[in-house]
Design a protein around this motif. Structure first.
Motif, PDB file in Angstrom:
ATOM      1  N   SER A  15      71.435 -20.417  43.746  1.00 46.72           N
ATOM      2  CA  SER A  15      71.103 -20.253  42.340  1.00 46.72           C
ATOM      3  C   SER A  15      72.268 -20.707  41.472  1.00 46.72           C
ATOM      4  CB  SER A  15      70.791 -18.779  42.073  1.00 46.72           C
ATOM      5  OG  SER A  15      70.867 -18.469  40.714  1.00 46.72           O
ATOM      6  N   SER A  16      71.972 -21.460  40.412  1.00 48.46           N
ATOM      7  CA  SER A  16      73.038 -21.846  39.481  1.00 48.46           C
ATOM      8  C   SER A  16      73.583 -20.619  38.759  1.00 48.46           C
ATOM      9  CB  SER A  16      72.516 -22.867  38.459  1.00 48.46           C
ATOM     10  OG  SER A  16      71.458 -22.322  37.686  1.00 48.46           O
ATOM     11  N   LEU A  20      77.483 -19.696  38.621  1.00 56.78           N
ATOM     12  CA  LEU A  20      78.256 -19.386  37.427  1.00 56.78           C
ATOM     13  C   LEU A  20      78.918 -18.016  37.565  1.00 56.78           C
ATOM     14  CD1 LEU A  20      79.192 -20.103  34.599  1.00 56.78           C
ATOM     15  CD2 LEU A  20      77.032 -19.193  33.703  1.00 56.78           C
ATOM     16  N   GLY A  21      78.208 -17.050  38.151  1.00 62.42           N
ATOM     17  CA  GLY A  21      78.810 -15.737  38.380  1.00 62.42           C
ATOM     18  C   GLY A  21      80.045 -15.824  39.261  1.00 62.42           C
ATOM     19  N   VAL A  80      80.657  -8.366  34.175  1.00 64.25           N
ATOM     20  CA  VAL A  80      80.281  -9.741  33.853  1.00 64.25           C
ATOM     21  C   VAL A  80      78.803  -9.831  34.182  1.00 64.25           C
ATOM     22  CG1 VAL A  80      80.577 -12.189  34.393  1.00 64.25           C
ATOM     23  CG2 VAL A  80      82.566 -10.651  34.419  1.00 64.25           C
ATOM     24  N   VAL A  81      77.980 -10.245  33.222  1.00 65.59           N
ATOM     25  CA  VAL A  81      76.530 -10.289  33.441  1.00 65.59           C
ATOM     26  C   VAL A  81      76.039 -11.718  33.212  1.00 65.59           C
ATOM     27  CG1 VAL A  81      76.202  -7.870  32.850  1.00 65.59           C
ATOM     28  CG2 VAL A  81      76.028  -9.581  31.056  1.00 65.59           C
ATOM     29  N   VAL A  82      75.233 -12.215  34.160  1.00 65.99           N
ATOM     30  CA  VAL A  82      74.769 -13.607  34.108  1.00 65.99           C
ATOM     31  C   VAL A  82      73.267 -13.635  34.373  1.00 65.99           C
ATOM     32  CG1 VAL A  82      75.236 -15.968  34.859  1.00 65.99           C
ATOM     33  CG2 VAL A  82      76.972 -14.183  35.217  1.00 65.99           C
ATOM     34  N   THR A  83      72.525 -14.257  33.472  1.00 64.40           N
ATOM     35  CA  THR A  83      71.074 -14.343  33.630  1.00 64.40           C
ATOM     36  C   THR A  83      70.596 -15.771  33.428  1.00 64.40           C
ATOM     37  OG1 THR A  83      68.935 -13.564  32.774  1.00 64.40           O
ATOM     38  CG2 THR A  83      70.707 -13.821  31.180  1.00 64.40           C
ATOM     39  N   ALA A 145      80.987 -16.164  24.761  1.00 65.90           N
ATOM     40  CA  ALA A 145      79.893 -16.120  25.729  1.00 65.90           C
ATOM     41  C   ALA A 145      79.869 -17.464  26.466  1.00 65.90           C
ATOM     42  CB  ALA A 145      78.571 -15.876  25.013  1.00 65.90           C
ATOM     43  N   VAL A 146      79.428 -17.448  27.711  1.00 64.30           N
ATOM     44  CA  VAL A 146      79.453 -18.663  28.534  1.00 64.30           C
ATOM     45  C   VAL A 146      78.030 -19.095  28.860  1.00 64.30           C
ATOM     46  CG1 VAL A 146      80.233 -19.705  30.691  1.00 64.30           C
ATOM     47  CG2 VAL A 146      81.674 -18.019  29.524  1.00 64.30           C
ATOM     48  N   PHE A 147      77.699 -20.325  28.475  1.00 63.38           N
ATOM     49  CA  PHE A 147      76.381 -20.889  28.767  1.00 63.38           C
ATOM     50  C   PHE A 147      76.571 -22.151  29.593  1.00 63.38           C
ATOM     51  CE2 PHE A 147      72.841 -23.723  27.965  1.00 63.38           C
ATOM     52  CZ  PHE A 147      71.757 -22.893  28.178  1.00 63.38           C
ATOM     53  N   ALA A 148      75.760 -22.301  30.640  1.00 68.51           N
ATOM     54  CA  ALA A 148      75.831 -23.499  31.479  1.00 68.51           C
ATOM     55  C   ALA A 148      74.452 -24.120  31.599  1.00 68.51           C
ATOM     56  CB  ALA A 148      76.382 -23.155  32.861  1.00 68.51           C
TER      57      ALA A 148
END
Length: 202
Positions: A15-16, A20-21, A80-83, A145-148
Protein backbone atom coordinates in the motif's frame (compact mmCIF):
# COMPACT_ATOMS: atom_id res chain seq x y z
CA UNK A 1 11.26 6.06 26.33
CA UNK A 2 9.01 8.37 24.31
CA UNK A 3 6.58 6.35 22.20
CA UNK A 4 5.12 7.23 18.80
CA UNK A 5 2.44 5.13 17.10
CA UNK A 6 2.01 5.35 13.31
CA UNK A 7 -1.48 4.32 12.15
CA UNK A 8 -1.95 3.54 8.44
CA UNK A 9 -5.34 2.80 6.87
CA UNK A 10 -4.36 1.47 3.46
CA UNK A 11 -6.53 -1.35 2.11
CA UNK A 12 -4.21 -2.94 -0.44
CA UNK A 13 -0.99 -4.80 0.14
CA UNK A 14 1.50 -3.41 -0.65
CA UNK A 15 0.00 0.00 0.00
CA UNK A 16 1.26 3.50 -0.81
CA UNK A 17 -0.38 4.56 2.47
CA UNK A 18 1.82 2.09 4.39
CA UNK A 19 4.81 3.25 2.35
CA UNK A 20 4.19 6.86 3.39
CA UNK A 21 3.69 5.73 7.00
CA UNK A 22 7.06 3.95 6.94
CA UNK A 23 8.73 7.03 5.47
CA UNK A 24 7.22 9.24 8.17
CA UNK A 25 8.26 6.78 10.88
CA UNK A 26 11.86 6.87 9.64
CA UNK A 27 11.80 10.67 9.46
CA UNK A 28 10.47 10.98 13.02
CA UNK A 29 13.25 8.69 14.29
CA UNK A 30 15.84 10.72 12.37
CA UNK A 31 14.47 14.03 13.68
CA UNK A 32 14.62 12.73 17.24
CA UNK A 33 18.17 11.45 16.83
CA UNK A 34 19.30 14.78 15.37
CA UNK A 35 18.00 16.43 18.54
CA UNK A 36 19.75 13.94 20.78
CA UNK A 37 16.61 12.03 21.74
CA UNK A 38 15.46 8.45 21.32
CA UNK A 39 12.02 7.28 20.23
CA UNK A 40 10.17 3.99 20.16
CA UNK A 41 8.20 4.12 16.88
CA UNK A 42 5.59 1.45 16.06
CA UNK A 43 3.67 1.14 12.78
CA UNK A 44 0.15 -0.35 12.90
CA UNK A 45 -1.88 -1.31 9.81
CA UNK A 46 -5.57 -0.87 10.54
CA UNK A 47 -6.58 -3.29 7.75
CA UNK A 48 -5.40 -6.12 10.01
CA UNK A 49 -8.06 -5.10 12.56
CA UNK A 50 -10.99 -4.42 10.21
CA UNK A 51 -13.11 -7.34 11.45
CA UNK A 52 -12.51 -6.47 15.10
CA UNK A 53 -13.45 -2.85 14.38
CA UNK A 54 -16.74 -3.98 12.86
CA UNK A 55 -17.40 -6.21 15.86
CA UNK A 56 -16.75 -3.31 18.23
CA UNK A 57 -19.21 -1.14 16.34
CA UNK A 58 -21.83 -3.88 16.80
CA UNK A 59 -21.06 -4.89 20.38
CA UNK A 60 -19.46 -1.81 21.89
CA UNK A 61 -16.45 -3.79 23.10
CA UNK A 62 -12.91 -4.05 21.73
CA UNK A 63 -11.35 -7.50 21.84
CA UNK A 64 -8.04 -9.19 21.17
CA UNK A 65 -5.38 -7.39 19.17
CA UNK A 66 -7.60 -4.34 18.57
CA UNK A 67 -7.92 -3.70 22.30
CA UNK A 68 -4.11 -3.84 22.56
CA UNK A 69 -3.72 -1.36 19.68
CA UNK A 70 -6.18 1.04 21.31
CA UNK A 71 -4.26 0.83 24.57
CA UNK A 72 -0.97 1.57 22.80
CA UNK A 73 -2.54 4.56 21.04
CA UNK A 74 -3.82 5.90 24.36
CA UNK A 75 -0.42 5.44 26.00
CA UNK A 76 1.54 6.88 23.06
CA UNK A 77 3.21 10.25 23.47
CA UNK A 78 2.44 11.15 19.84
CA UNK A 79 0.66 9.83 16.75
CA UNK A 80 1.24 9.78 13.02
CA UNK A 81 -1.95 9.00 11.10
CA UNK A 82 -2.06 8.17 7.37
CA UNK A 83 -5.16 7.49 5.29
CA UNK A 84 -5.96 7.03 1.61
CA UNK A 85 -8.39 9.61 0.28
CA UNK A 86 -11.72 8.21 -0.94
CA UNK A 87 -14.52 10.50 -2.19
CA UNK A 88 -12.60 13.60 -1.08
CA UNK A 89 -12.22 12.41 2.52
CA UNK A 90 -10.55 9.87 4.78
CA UNK A 91 -11.37 6.18 4.34
CA UNK A 92 -14.17 4.48 6.24
CA UNK A 93 -11.67 2.16 7.93
CA UNK A 94 -9.69 5.15 9.18
CA UNK A 95 -12.80 6.90 10.55
CA UNK A 96 -14.10 3.69 12.11
CA UNK A 97 -10.96 3.35 14.24
CA UNK A 98 -11.38 6.83 15.72
CA UNK A 99 -15.15 6.39 16.09
CA UNK A 100 -14.66 3.48 18.49
CA UNK A 101 -11.54 4.74 20.25
CA UNK A 102 -12.38 5.60 23.89
CA UNK A 103 -13.26 9.27 24.37
CA UNK A 104 -10.54 11.62 25.56
CA UNK A 105 -7.85 9.30 24.14
CA UNK A 106 -6.26 12.01 21.98
CA UNK A 107 -6.70 15.08 24.15
CA UNK A 108 -3.47 17.10 24.00
CA UNK A 109 -1.66 14.39 22.01
CA UNK A 110 0.78 15.69 19.32
CA UNK A 111 -0.42 14.32 15.98
CA UNK A 112 0.94 14.41 12.43
CA UNK A 113 -1.69 13.96 9.70
CA UNK A 114 -0.93 12.52 6.26
CA UNK A 115 -2.76 11.10 3.26
CA UNK A 116 -2.27 9.46 -0.13
CA UNK A 117 -4.31 9.64 -3.33
CA UNK A 118 -3.96 9.21 -7.05
CA UNK A 119 -4.10 12.92 -7.82
CA UNK A 120 -2.88 16.11 -6.17
CA UNK A 121 -6.37 17.62 -6.48
CA UNK A 122 -7.35 15.61 -3.39
CA UNK A 123 -4.69 17.23 -1.20
CA UNK A 124 -7.13 19.69 0.39
CA UNK A 125 -8.84 16.76 2.12
CA UNK A 126 -6.12 17.07 4.74
CA UNK A 127 -7.39 20.52 5.66
CA UNK A 128 -11.15 20.15 5.23
CA UNK A 129 -11.49 16.58 6.56
CA UNK A 130 -8.54 15.35 8.65
CA UNK A 131 -7.57 18.52 10.48
CA UNK A 132 -11.15 19.24 11.65
CA UNK A 133 -11.53 15.61 12.79
CA UNK A 134 -8.47 15.79 15.03
CA UNK A 135 -9.37 19.26 16.24
CA UNK A 136 -12.70 17.74 17.35
CA UNK A 137 -10.78 14.97 19.14
CA UNK A 138 -8.68 17.74 20.77
CA UNK A 139 -5.36 16.44 19.50
CA UNK A 140 -2.53 18.91 18.89
CA UNK A 141 -1.98 18.72 15.12
CA UNK A 142 1.39 19.82 13.72
CA UNK A 143 1.26 22.68 11.18
CA UNK A 144 2.64 20.69 8.24
CA UNK A 145 0.38 17.99 6.81
CA UNK A 146 1.88 15.51 4.34
CA UNK A 147 0.10 14.53 1.13
CA UNK A 148 1.50 12.10 -1.44
CA UNK A 149 -0.10 11.79 -4.87
CA UNK A 150 1.07 9.22 -7.39
CA UNK A 151 3.40 11.72 -9.08
CA UNK A 152 5.01 12.69 -5.76
CA UNK A 153 6.74 9.32 -5.47
CA UNK A 154 8.70 10.07 -8.66
CA UNK A 155 9.64 13.57 -7.45
CA UNK A 156 11.01 12.33 -4.16
CA UNK A 157 12.79 15.55 -3.22
CA UNK A 158 9.67 17.65 -2.61
CA UNK A 159 7.92 14.84 -0.72
CA UNK A 160 11.00 14.14 1.38
CA UNK A 161 11.17 17.83 2.31
CA UNK A 162 7.56 17.86 3.53
CA UNK A 163 8.06 14.61 5.40
CA UNK A 164 11.18 15.90 7.16
CA UNK A 165 9.54 19.22 8.08
CA UNK A 166 6.43 17.57 9.53
CA UNK A 167 8.52 15.01 11.44
CA UNK A 168 10.62 17.80 12.94
CA UNK A 169 7.52 19.67 14.05
CA UNK A 170 6.17 16.54 15.75
CA UNK A 171 9.42 15.85 17.58
CA UNK A 172 9.66 19.48 18.68
CA UNK A 173 6.24 19.16 20.33
CA UNK A 174 7.59 16.22 22.32
CA UNK A 175 10.56 18.16 23.65
CA UNK A 176 10.04 20.13 26.87
CA UNK A 177 10.27 23.87 26.30
CA UNK A 178 13.53 25.36 27.49
CA UNK A 179 12.97 27.66 30.44
CA UNK A 180 15.31 30.53 31.12
CA UNK A 181 15.15 33.10 33.92
CA UNK A 182 13.57 35.55 31.46
CA UNK A 183 10.81 33.11 30.49
CA UNK A 184 9.81 32.23 34.03
CA UNK A 185 7.15 34.57 35.36
CA UNK A 186 8.07 36.18 38.67
CA UNK A 187 5.48 38.59 40.09
CA UNK A 188 8.16 40.37 42.14
CA UNK A 189 10.36 41.23 39.15
CA UNK A 190 9.55 44.22 36.94
CA UNK A 191 11.28 44.28 33.54
CA UNK A 192 12.07 47.86 32.44
CA UNK A 193 10.07 48.97 29.39
CA UNK A 194 13.24 50.01 27.53
CA UNK A 195 14.56 46.45 27.92
CA UNK A 196 11.36 45.00 26.53
CA UNK A 197 11.61 47.33 23.51
CA UNK A 198 15.22 46.35 22.93
CA UNK A 199 14.33 42.66 23.07
CA UNK A 200 11.56 43.21 20.51
CA UNK A 201 13.94 44.96 18.09
CA UNK A 202 16.42 42.12 18.46
Amino acid sequence: MTRVVVLTAGLSQPSSTRLLGDRLAAAVRAAAESRGAGLDVEVVELREHARDLTNQLLTGFATGALAQVQERVQRADALVVVTPIFSASYSGLFKMFFDVLPRESLVGKPTLIAATAGSARHSLALEHALRPLFAHLRAVVVPTAVFAATEDWADGGALDERVARAAGELVDLLRPARRTPETVADPDVVVPFARLLARGRG
